[in-house]
Design an enzyme around this catalytic site. Structure first.
Site, PDB file in Angstrom:
ATOM      1  N   ASN A   7       0.853  -1.187   0.000  1.00  0.00           N
ATOM      2  CA  ASN A   7       0.000   0.000   0.000  1.00  0.00           C
ATOM      3  C   ASN A   7       0.895   1.246   0.000  1.00  0.00           C
ATOM      4  O   ASN A   7       1.692   1.440   0.923  1.00  0.00           O
ATOM      5  CB  ASN A   7      -0.893  -0.044   1.250  1.00  0.00           C
ATOM      6  CG  ASN A   7      -1.813   1.150   1.339  1.00  0.00           C
ATOM      7  OD1 ASN A   7      -1.383   2.266   1.099  1.00  0.00           O
ATOM      8  ND2 ASN A   7      -3.062   0.926   1.688  1.00  0.00           N
ATOM      9  N   HIS A  10       0.971   6.238   1.680  1.00  0.00           N
ATOM     10  CA  HIS A  10       1.760   7.195   2.452  1.00  0.00           C
ATOM     11  C   HIS A  10       2.916   7.811   1.663  1.00  0.00           C
ATOM     12  O   HIS A  10       3.523   8.776   2.115  1.00  0.00           O
ATOM     13  CB  HIS A  10       2.195   6.578   3.776  1.00  0.00           C
ATOM     14  CG  HIS A  10       0.991   6.307   4.633  1.00  0.00           C
ATOM     15  ND1 HIS A  10       0.102   7.316   4.971  1.00  0.00           N
ATOM     16  CD2 HIS A  10       0.478   5.162   5.132  1.00  0.00           C
ATOM     17  CE1 HIS A  10      -0.885   6.789   5.674  1.00  0.00           C
ATOM     18  NE2 HIS A  10      -0.688   5.488   5.787  1.00  0.00           N
ATOM     19  N   HIS A  43      -5.643   3.529  -1.621  1.00  0.00           N
ATOM     20  CA  HIS A  43      -6.982   3.834  -1.122  1.00  0.00           C
ATOM     21  C   HIS A  43      -7.367   5.215  -1.627  1.00  0.00           C
ATOM     22  O   HIS A  43      -6.780   6.213  -1.213  1.00  0.00           O
ATOM     23  CB  HIS A  43      -6.952   3.797   0.419  1.00  0.00           C
ATOM     24  CG  HIS A  43      -8.289   3.994   1.067  1.00  0.00           C
ATOM     25  ND1 HIS A  43      -8.476   3.843   2.415  1.00  0.00           N
ATOM     26  CD2 HIS A  43      -9.499   4.330   0.557  1.00  0.00           C
ATOM     27  CE1 HIS A  43      -9.753   4.061   2.714  1.00  0.00           C
ATOM     28  NE2 HIS A  43     -10.388   4.373   1.608  1.00  0.00           N
ATOM     29  N   ARG A  45      -9.526   7.838  -1.116  1.00  0.00           N
ATOM     30  CA  ARG A  45     -10.485   8.265  -0.083  1.00  0.00           C
ATOM     31  C   ARG A  45     -11.370   9.381  -0.609  1.00  0.00           C
ATOM     32  O   ARG A  45     -10.967  10.142  -1.496  1.00  0.00           O
ATOM     33  CB  ARG A  45      -9.738   8.744   1.174  1.00  0.00           C
ATOM     34  CG  ARG A  45      -8.958   7.655   1.867  1.00  0.00           C
ATOM     35  CD  ARG A  45      -8.423   8.154   3.203  1.00  0.00           C
ATOM     36  NE  ARG A  45      -9.465   8.187   4.195  1.00  0.00           N
ATOM     37  CZ  ARG A  45      -9.612   7.289   5.181  1.00  0.00           C
ATOM     38  NH1 ARG A  45      -8.744   6.318   5.328  1.00  0.00           N
ATOM     39  NH2 ARG A  45     -10.595   7.386   6.027  1.00  0.00           N
ATOM     40  N   ARG A  49      -7.173  12.692   0.715  1.00  0.00           N
ATOM     41  CA  ARG A  49      -6.095  13.216   1.568  1.00  0.00           C
ATOM     42  C   ARG A  49      -4.711  12.748   1.111  1.00  0.00           C
ATOM     43  O   ARG A  49      -3.721  13.365   1.432  1.00  0.00           O
ATOM     44  CB  ARG A  49      -6.320  12.832   3.028  1.00  0.00           C
ATOM     45  CG  ARG A  49      -6.222  11.361   3.293  1.00  0.00           C
ATOM     46  CD  ARG A  49      -6.320  11.048   4.757  1.00  0.00           C
ATOM     47  NE  ARG A  49      -7.678  11.198   5.262  1.00  0.00           N
ATOM     48  CZ  ARG A  49      -8.099  10.634   6.390  1.00  0.00           C
ATOM     49  NH1 ARG A  49      -7.269   9.932   7.122  1.00  0.00           N
ATOM     50  NH2 ARG A  49      -9.337  10.772   6.794  1.00  0.00           N
ATOM     51  N   GLU A  70      -8.527   0.218  -2.973  1.00  0.00           N
ATOM     52  CA  GLU A  70      -9.370   0.241  -1.767  1.00  0.00           C
ATOM     53  C   GLU A  70     -10.308   1.420  -1.883  1.00  0.00           C
ATOM     54  O   GLU A  70      -9.875   2.532  -2.219  1.00  0.00           O
ATOM     55  CB  GLU A  70      -8.506   0.482  -0.526  1.00  0.00           C
ATOM     56  CG  GLU A  70      -7.784  -0.707  -0.019  1.00  0.00           C
ATOM     57  CD  GLU A  70      -6.901  -0.316   1.167  1.00  0.00           C
ATOM     58  OE1 GLU A  70      -7.104   0.745   1.786  1.00  0.00           O
ATOM     59  OE2 GLU A  70      -5.992  -1.077   1.439  1.00  0.00           O
ATOM     60  N   THR A 101      -8.244   3.365   8.345  1.00  0.00           N
ATOM     61  CA  THR A 101      -9.480   2.578   8.381  1.00  0.00           C
ATOM     62  C   THR A 101      -9.598   1.860   9.723  1.00  0.00           C
ATOM     63  O   THR A 101      -8.791   1.002  10.050  1.00  0.00           O
ATOM     64  CB  THR A 101      -9.472   1.539   7.222  1.00  0.00           C
ATOM     65  OG1 THR A 101      -8.994   2.179   6.054  1.00  0.00           O
ATOM     66  CG2 THR A 101     -10.868   0.998   6.986  1.00  0.00           C
ATOM     67  N   GLU A 151     -10.782  -9.537   2.982  1.00  0.00           N
ATOM     68  CA  GLU A 151      -9.531  -9.127   3.602  1.00  0.00           C
ATOM     69  C   GLU A 151      -9.825  -8.996   5.091  1.00  0.00           C
ATOM     70  O   GLU A 151     -10.658  -8.171   5.497  1.00  0.00           O
ATOM     71  CB  GLU A 151      -9.035  -7.800   3.025  1.00  0.00           C
ATOM     72  CG  GLU A 151      -7.719  -7.378   3.686  1.00  0.00           C
ATOM     73  CD  GLU A 151      -7.010  -6.227   2.988  1.00  0.00           C
ATOM     74  OE1 GLU A 151      -7.174  -6.067   1.755  1.00  0.00           O
ATOM     75  OE2 GLU A 151      -6.282  -5.498   3.678  1.00  0.00           O
ATOM     76  N   HIS A 190      -3.601  -4.600   7.620  1.00  0.00           N
ATOM     77  CA  HIS A 190      -3.724  -3.471   8.531  1.00  0.00           C
ATOM     78  C   HIS A 190      -2.833  -3.680   9.748  1.00  0.00           C
ATOM     79  O   HIS A 190      -3.007  -4.628  10.504  1.00  0.00           O
ATOM     80  CB  HIS A 190      -5.162  -3.214   9.002  1.00  0.00           C
ATOM     81  CG  HIS A 190      -5.362  -1.748   9.287  1.00  0.00           C
ATOM     82  ND1 HIS A 190      -4.884  -1.153  10.423  1.00  0.00           N
ATOM     83  CD2 HIS A 190      -5.927  -0.777   8.551  1.00  0.00           C
ATOM     84  CE1 HIS A 190      -5.167   0.139  10.369  1.00  0.00           C
ATOM     85  NE2 HIS A 190      -5.792   0.398   9.245  1.00  0.00           N
TER      86      HIS A 190
HETATM   87  N1  PXP Z   1      -5.724  -3.128   4.007  1.00  0.00           N
HETATM   88  C1  PXP Z   1      -6.703  -2.207   4.132  1.00  0.00           C
HETATM   89  C2  PXP Z   1      -8.082  -2.572   3.716  1.00  0.00           C
HETATM   90  C3  PXP Z   1      -6.411  -0.911   4.624  1.00  0.00           C
HETATM   91  O1  PXP Z   1      -7.395  -0.007   4.743  1.00  0.00           O
HETATM   92  C4  PXP Z   1      -5.074  -0.587   4.943  1.00  0.00           C
HETATM   93  C5  PXP Z   1      -4.747   0.797   5.394  1.00  0.00           C
HETATM   94  O2  PXP Z   1      -4.960   1.691   4.361  1.00  0.00           O
HETATM   95  C6  PXP Z   1      -4.102  -1.584   4.775  1.00  0.00           C
HETATM   96  C7  PXP Z   1      -4.445  -2.847   4.338  1.00  0.00           C
HETATM   97  C8  PXP Z   1      -2.660  -1.314   5.082  1.00  0.00           C
HETATM   98  O3  PXP Z   1      -2.522  -1.061   6.439  1.00  0.00           O
HETATM   99  P1  PXP Z   1      -1.134  -0.534   6.997  1.00  0.00           P
HETATM  100  O4  PXP Z   1      -0.845   0.746   6.302  1.00  0.00           O
HETATM  101  O5  PXP Z   1      -1.385  -0.397   8.458  1.00  0.00           O
HETATM  102  O6  PXP Z   1      -0.107  -1.592   6.661  1.00  0.00           O
END
Ligand code: PXP
Length: 236
Positions: A7, A10, A43, A45, A49, A70, A101, A151, A190
């Protein structure tokens, strides 16, 4: 063997700190691919953001790795997804004020909307997963709405320790077994990091592990490609 979805939200968070176009999201995706990831997750959003629609289109058009989008089951975002046609879509709940999330989907309260959204996305041949808390009921609800995958939300597992964490791991294993029994793919994510990953990786039938924050944080010190490579090696 489980696969690694990275992901890169960031990376866009950092870009948005100055809005000067760097770090470039496509360059980040290339580094993620070079590090050995299997897919890219972003994601989109409602408040944009971090990731915006231009990022989503660029990532899809560059075709660096399969794209996992996402998103909330919201009209505007569904339209974008139908146009982009990502390989995978993960439906997540979304609250404007949250930092990330916070929980899984409340499928039972939004059954019709989620069923309709899954059906539209399946028409464009995206694999549809529902982000749910690790419970047998949530998994059954996801299956009844036509999800191809779930997931499992590993946030509580990641944020607890000792016997509490053990209990969360058991919940994940029970929900995982139900997912497979119902013929769906099993993904998780997550809060997973280099220290807490292995017990989740080892859950029977694990498919995609979607990991973001810990990898992007490590990349500050090691570079993104290396941070991804370390996580990919841990998975394999
Ligand atoms: N999976 C989903 C559905 C999420 O919403 C997120 C966070 O955006 C992640 C995985 C990744 O989580 P993390 O950034 O904490 O590794």
């Amino acid at each position: 063997m489980a696969k690694l979805g990275v992901n890169i939200d960031h990376v866009a968070t950092l870009r948005q700190a100055r809005r000067e176009g760097i770090p470039d999201i496509v360059k980040a995706a290339k580094a993620v691919a070079a590090g050995g990831a299997d897919s890219i997750t972003v994601h989109l959003r409602l408040d944009r953001r971090h990731i915006n629609e231009k990022d989503v289109y660029r990532l899809k058009n560059e075709d660096i790795l399969p794209l996992n989008l996402e998103m909330a089951a919201s009209g505007e975002i569904i339209e974008i997804a139908l146009d982009v046609r990502p390989a995978m879509v993960c439906i997540v709940p979304e609250k404007r004020q949250e930092l990330t999330t916070e929980g899984g989907l409340d499928v039972a309260s939004h059954r019709d909307l989620l069923r309709e959204t899954a059906s539209k996305l399946k028409e464009i041949e995206s694999e549809v997963s529902f982000f749910v808390d690790p419970s047998v009921e949530s998994v059954r609800e996801a299956a009844s709405c036509g999800a191809d995958a779930v997931e499992l939300h590993t946030g509580r597992y990641a944020n607890t320790s000792g016997s509490e964490r053990e209990a969360e791991l058991e919940k994940l294993k029970t929900a995982a077994a139900e997912t497979l029994k119902l013929g769906m793919k099993l993904n998780a994510g997550h809060g997973l990091n280099y220290d807490n990953l292995v017990p989740v990786r080892d859950i029977e039938g694990m498919n995609d592990l979607n990991i973001g924050y810990s990898i992007v944080c490590r990349s500050v010190f090691t570079g993104l490609e290396n941070a991804v490579r370390e996580m990919a090696e841990l998975i394999r």
